[in-house]
Design an enzyme around this catalytic site. Structure first.
Site, PDB file in Angstrom:
ATOM      1  N   VAL A  86       0.823  -1.209   0.000  1.00  0.00           N
ATOM      2  CA  VAL A  86       0.000   0.000   0.000  1.00  0.00           C
ATOM      3  C   VAL A  86       0.859   1.262   0.000  1.00  0.00           C
ATOM      4  O   VAL A  86       0.424   2.338  -0.420  1.00  0.00           O
ATOM      5  CB  VAL A  86      -0.943  -0.018   1.229  1.00  0.00           C
ATOM      6  CG1 VAL A  86      -0.156   0.158   2.523  1.00  0.00           C
ATOM      7  CG2 VAL A  86      -2.038   1.036   1.121  1.00  0.00           C
ATOM      8  N   LYS A  87       2.099   1.138   0.458  1.00  0.00           N
ATOM      9  CA  LYS A  87       2.966   2.309   0.620  1.00  0.00           C
ATOM     10  C   LYS A  87       3.382   2.932  -0.706  1.00  0.00           C
ATOM     11  O   LYS A  87       3.861   4.061  -0.730  1.00  0.00           O
ATOM     12  CB  LYS A  87       4.213   1.931   1.424  1.00  0.00           C
ATOM     13  CG  LYS A  87       3.922   1.420   2.828  1.00  0.00           C
ATOM     14  CD  LYS A  87       3.388   2.501   3.729  1.00  0.00           C
ATOM     15  CE  LYS A  87       3.313   2.029   5.175  1.00  0.00           C
ATOM     16  NZ  LYS A  87       2.873   3.093   6.096  1.00  0.00           N
ATOM     17  N   ASP A  88       3.210   2.202  -1.823  1.00  0.00           N
ATOM     18  CA  ASP A  88       3.519   2.790  -3.128  1.00  0.00           C
ATOM     19  C   ASP A  88       2.726   4.066  -3.343  1.00  0.00           C
ATOM     20  O   ASP A  88       3.217   5.049  -3.913  1.00  0.00           O
ATOM     21  CB  ASP A  88       3.173   1.813  -4.256  1.00  0.00           C
ATOM     22  CG  ASP A  88       4.113   0.628  -4.319  1.00  0.00           C
ATOM     23  OD1 ASP A  88       5.063   0.573  -3.511  1.00  0.00           O
ATOM     24  OD2 ASP A  88       3.897  -0.255  -5.173  1.00  0.00           O
TER      25      ASP A  88
END
Length: 453
Positions: A43-45
């Site tokens: 999700v950090k993308d």
């Protein structure tokens, strides 16, 4: 032709997947937002690219600059992909509790990785918060991301993740459940969802050793709650600005063991190979099941990929060492099966006390059986040796037979753990197990304690 101009254009639009077996106890529709479909597998993308683009827009990040960030690994991966496409250098500062796979992956995509100790205060100059700040001050043309307090983190999820979930559920979502670390995901998604429907409930998953749950319920930042934990990516010993507690309806805490066990169960029961915080999140959903009704739509977000944990949660030896595998231990041989292949460390009656001390130190053990030509005739314990040394400083050059205690009881491999436990007391610190064919092994209090689930 349909194609992305670069890898960053493939971020987002991750699928919602219905969970079936693992949530059979939950009387509601449970959907997983599987963020491992992002190119950096987390999700950090989303927020990594958003933070970079916002920093470029206002001049904090200049062409050819160096991006510096403290990360548990996933934000670093997102930053690395953006750095490659946009032509920046990247230094990732990571804590030593993070998996080796995460560190190797970051290096594989060109990041310089600096490893810091986990078990230090945030203000300690060795902490990954402090090291990140120091490097950003010392490095020319550097930009310190600071995902914990960077508002672009939350904004990315307000603009992307929240709207995706709302659209994918056709506005039917009633509950959102997610692990909380920097706070960007839960706060951004919660803000968007509650603007669409104020009745949507948002639950954060916390871990033991973190301050979030108690602070949310009492407003007290309790330093006594802070201690080292194994679960990666969620929980904190600080209060990041990105955690908007006013948007969160409640927290539930999940143990390290449950997080690890349910991470494996997701792979085995649902075919969803995701990371440690996903295990914590789905266990949190089960803990919250009394809050759900049959008509509810519960969305739980899975942060990252299981590939980053193959040496940890997906490794039987790693799980067994921490007592996370629910194996039935009933007999003496079960207590030593992980190290039964190692030779028994012994000392002979005519060896010197100094030899026993050397062996205790070398093998990091506390008890040694004493043997002579007839077999086991005594025992040596570090406590007794210390007491004898205090009384006589010349003891190191004396033979073992002058200081040894009585021999340890010998049991068969099939002796029950209960019987073995009864034999270990203040007068008797260990038990020997007869494994047959002249082989013996030692069981200590440590082995008994390690078997307790």
């Amino acid at each position: 032709m349909k194609y992305a101009k670069n890898i960053l254009e493939t971020i987002g639009n991750t699928p919602l997947v219905k969970l079936n077996k693992i949530t059979k106890e939950v009387d509601a529709l449970v959907l997983a937002k599987v963020e491992t479909f992002n190119p950096g597998n987390s999700v950090k993308d989303r927020m990594a690219v958003k933070m970079i683009e916002d920093a470029e827009a206002d001049g904090r990040l200049k062409p050819g600059g160096t991006i510096i960030e403290g990360t548990s690994g996933n934000t670093g991966m997102g930053l690395a992909l953006a750095a490659i496409v946009k032509g920046y250098k990247l230094i990732c500062v990571i804590s030593d509790k993070q998996s080796k796979e995460k560190m190797d992956i970051l290096r594989a995509v060109g990041a310089k990785v600096v490893v810091c100790p986990t078990d230090v205060e945030p203000t300690d100059p060795r902490s990954y918060y402090s090291v990140s700040k120091r490097l950003s001050e010392e490095t020319p043309n550097a930009w310190y991301v600071n995902q914990y307090d960077n508002p672009s983190n939350t904004l990315a999820h307000y603009e992307q993740t929240g709207p995706e979930i709302w659209e994918q559920t056709e506005g039917k979502i009633t509950h959102f459940v997610v692990g909380v670390g920097t706070g960007g995901t839960i706060s951004g998604v919660a803000k968007y969802l509650k603007e669409q429907n104020p009745n949507v409930k948002v639950w954060g998953i916390d871990t033991y050793g973190s301050v979030f749950k108690k602070y949310h319920e009492t407003g007290v930042f309790d330093e006594n709650e802070i201690y080292s934990y194994i679960t990666e990516g969620i929980g904190e010993d600080i209060l990041p600005k990105n955690v908007d507690f006013s948007l969160i309806d409640g927290f539930t805490k999940v143990t390290d063991k449950d997080a690890a066990v349910f991470t494996r169960r997701l792979a085995l029961e649902e075919g969803i190979f995701v990371g440690n915080s996903a295990g914590a999140a789905i266990k949190g959903v089960l803990q919250l099941k009394e809050n759900f009704k049959p008509e509810d739509v519960v969305v739980v977000l899975f942060h990252d990929s299981g590939s980053r944990y193959v040496g940890k949660m997906f490794n039987d030896d790693w799980m067994r060492e921490r007592g996370f595998l629910d194996e039935e231990l009933t007999k003496a041989e079960d207590l030593i099966k992980d190290h039964a292949d190692k030779p028994l460390v012994v000392v002979r009656t005519e060896e010197l006390v100094s030899h026993a001390i050397e062996r205790l130190r070398k093998y990091k053990i506390s008890q040694i059986p004493v043997i002579d030509t007839n077999g086991f005739v005594g025992s040596v314990d570090e406590t007794d040796l210390f007491r004898s040394y205090v009384e006589d400083k010349d003891i190191a050059e004396k033979p073992i037979r002058e200081v040894m205690g009585k021999p340890y009881p010998v049991v068969t491999a099939n002796t029950s753990i209960e019987e073995v436990s009864k034999l270990i007391n203040k007068d008797n610190q260990a038990v020997l197990v007869d494994l047959g064919n002249g082989r013996h092994h030692i069981i200590t209090k440590h082995d008994i304690i390690s078997s307790i689930k």
